[in-house]
Design a protein around this motif. Structure first.
Motif, short mmCIF file in Angstrom:
data_model
loop_
_atom_site.label_atom_id
_atom_site.label_comp_id
_atom_site.label_asym_id
_atom_site.label_seq_id
_atom_site.Cartn_x
_atom_site.Cartn_y
_atom_site.Cartn_z
N SER A 1 42.43 1.63 20.90
CA SER A 1 41.98 0.22 20.97
C SER A 1 40.69 0.02 20.18
CB SER A 1 41.80 -0.22 22.43
OG SER A 1 40.70 0.43 23.01
N ARG B 1 26.90 -5.22 28.02
CA ARG B 1 27.41 -6.54 27.61
C ARG B 1 27.98 -7.28 28.82
NH1 ARG B 1 32.25 -3.72 24.37
NH2 ARG B 1 33.65 -3.41 26.13
N SER C 1 29.95 -3.12 17.87
CA SER C 1 29.64 -3.46 19.26
C SER C 1 29.26 -4.93 19.41
CB SER C 1 28.55 -2.56 19.83
OG SER C 1 29.11 -1.28 20.04
N ARG D 1 37.22 1.28 26.05
CA ARG D 1 36.07 1.10 26.94
C ARG D 1 36.44 0.35 28.23
NH1 ARG D 1 35.14 3.22 22.88
NH2 ARG D 1 33.19 3.64 21.79
N ASP D 2 37.52 -0.44 28.15
CA ASP D 2 37.87 -1.31 29.27
C ASP D 2 39.35 -1.18 29.64
OD1 ASP D 2 38.91 -2.35 26.94
OD2 ASP D 2 38.58 -4.44 27.50
N ARG E 1 37.37 -2.26 15.50
CA ARG E 1 36.77 -1.89 14.21
C ARG E 1 37.42 -2.67 13.06
NH1 ARG E 1 33.99 3.18 13.72
NH2 ARG E 1 33.56 4.07 15.77
N ALA F 1 32.59 -6.71 19.28
CA ALA F 1 33.35 -6.42 20.50
C ALA F 1 32.75 -7.09 21.74
CB ALA F 1 33.42 -4.90 20.72
N ARG G 1 37.58 -10.36 22.51
CA ARG G 1 38.12 -9.52 23.58
C ARG G 1 39.41 -10.12 24.16
NH1 ARG G 1 35.02 -5.43 24.02
NH2 ARG G 1 36.56 -4.51 25.40
N ARG H 1 25.36 1.92 20.51
CA ARG H 1 26.68 1.43 20.94
C ARG H 1 26.88 1.63 22.44
NH1 ARG H 1 31.61 3.31 18.52
NH2 ARG H 1 30.63 5.07 17.49
N ASP I 1 27.60 -1.40 24.76
CA ASP I 1 28.90 -1.42 25.44
C ASP I 1 28.75 -1.43 26.97
OD1 ASP I 1 30.05 -1.35 22.93
OD2 ASP I 1 30.56 0.79 23.00
O1 C5P Z 1 36.43 3.93 20.29
P1 C5P Z 1 35.54 3.55 19.13
O2 C5P Z 1 34.23 4.29 19.12
O3 C5P Z 1 36.24 3.61 17.82
O4 C5P Z 1 35.20 2.01 19.40
C1 C5P Z 1 34.35 1.29 18.55
C2 C5P Z 1 33.66 0.18 19.34
O5 C5P Z 1 34.65 -0.79 19.73
C3 C5P Z 1 32.96 0.58 20.62
O6 C5P Z 1 31.63 1.02 20.41
C4 C5P Z 1 33.01 -0.71 21.43
O7 C5P Z 1 31.93 -1.55 21.05
C5 C5P Z 1 34.30 -1.36 20.98
N1 C5P Z 1 35.41 -1.17 21.92
C6 C5P Z 1 35.48 -2.01 23.00
N2 C5P Z 1 36.53 -1.93 23.85
C7 C5P Z 1 37.52 -1.03 23.64
C8 C5P Z 1 37.44 -0.15 22.55
C9 C5P Z 1 36.36 -0.23 21.72
O8 C5P Z 1 34.59 -2.82 23.21
N3 C5P Z 1 38.56 -1.00 24.48
#
Ligand code: C5P
Length: 233
Positions: A35, A188, A100, A130-131, A40, A103, A109, A181, A185
């Motif tokens: 995700s 937020r 971040s 993350r969620d 990204r 996101a 989202r 990050r 994360d």
């Molecule tokens: O997993 P990765 O480090 O590639 O994720 C990049 C950024 O995407 C995270 O630092 C976060 O800000 C956001 N992210 C998120 N929710 C997710 C996956 C990633 O907010 N489910």
């Protein structure tokens, strides 16, 4: 009632979520969905098109223009943004430094979660982020919350960048980016990174990928599947 199985893996930046998620998906024959790659790729679009993140109309218009698709080859994530393969570019520092922020936007989202829930509606999947265990699939029967020592995480991401040809970014820069990050994360307003109550913690600072895989595999087996759920042999 859900008849497919979702394995939700959440945790801090660069603590090896995707490594374990990919290996697990391969072992179980599940689909792996990264995700973070989606956030990204959206960020890359926002950077390229200078989308004003203060302007809700501009964000909505941008989201309307974005089509993301995953292609799996050897359980590696290949993501396309409007048909263009962007898997490598989304790992570079310009995206890492802005993701971040993007996101944290509610509109972003809502749209990502909608797409993620759609992907996990019928297929057996392993999704990391993350969620995932808190907002995307709060009913996932298997939830993992991963963490590791920050310096170990920075070194791993640094090695990954070097392997992908980035010879300029320093270890300190990577470490600072991870710290920022993690802070963004976890603090937020929209779906912050928190451990789901029913998630099992995996600190992999001193574990090999094989040891982690075994840990998660045993966790999955220990879950008594309800009759309508998929059984793992
Ligand atoms: O997993 P990765 O480090 O590639 O994720 C990049 C950024 O995407 C995270 O630092 C976060 O800000 C956001 N992210 C998120 N929710 C997710 C996956 C990633 O907010 N489910």
């Amino acid at each position: 009632m859900r008849t497919n199985l979702v394995v939700a893996i959440d945790g801090y930046s660069s603590c090896g979520k995707s490594t374990i998620a990919k290996a697990l998906a391969k072992k179980l024959g599940f689909i792996y969905i990264d995700s973070g790659a989606m956030y990204r790729a959206v960020t890359l679009y926002f950077l390229r098109n200078q989308v004003d993140v203060q302007n809700e109309q501009a964000i909505a218009a941008a989201l309307d223009q974005i089509e993301l698709n995953f292609h799996s080859r050897d359980y590696q994530t290949h993501i396309t943004l409007n048909g263009e393969e962007v898997s490598e570019e989304i790992r570079q520092m310009p995206v890492a430094n802005f993701v971040s922020k993007v996101a944290s936007l509610k509109q972003v989202r809502v749209e990502m979660v909608r797409q993620q829930q759609h992907m996990g509606a019928v297929k057996n999947i392993v999704m990391d982020g993350r969620d995932i265990g808190t907002a995307v699939f709060p009913d996932a029967p298997v939830k993992l919350f991963m963490t590791a020592d920050p310096m170990v995480r920075a070194q791993r991401r640094f090695d990954e960048l070097r392997n992908n040809g980035d010879m300029h970014t320093s270890l300190e820069e990577v470490y600072e980016n991870l710290k920022q990050r993690d802070y963004a994360d976890t603090t937020r307003v929209e779906s912050p990174l928190i451990q789901a109550e029913d998630a099992v913690v995996l600190d992999n600072t001193e574990l090999t990928p094989d040891e982690q895989l075994e840990f998660v595999f045993q966790l999955i087996k220990s879950k008594q599947p309800r009759p309508e759920e998929t059984t793992i042999e």
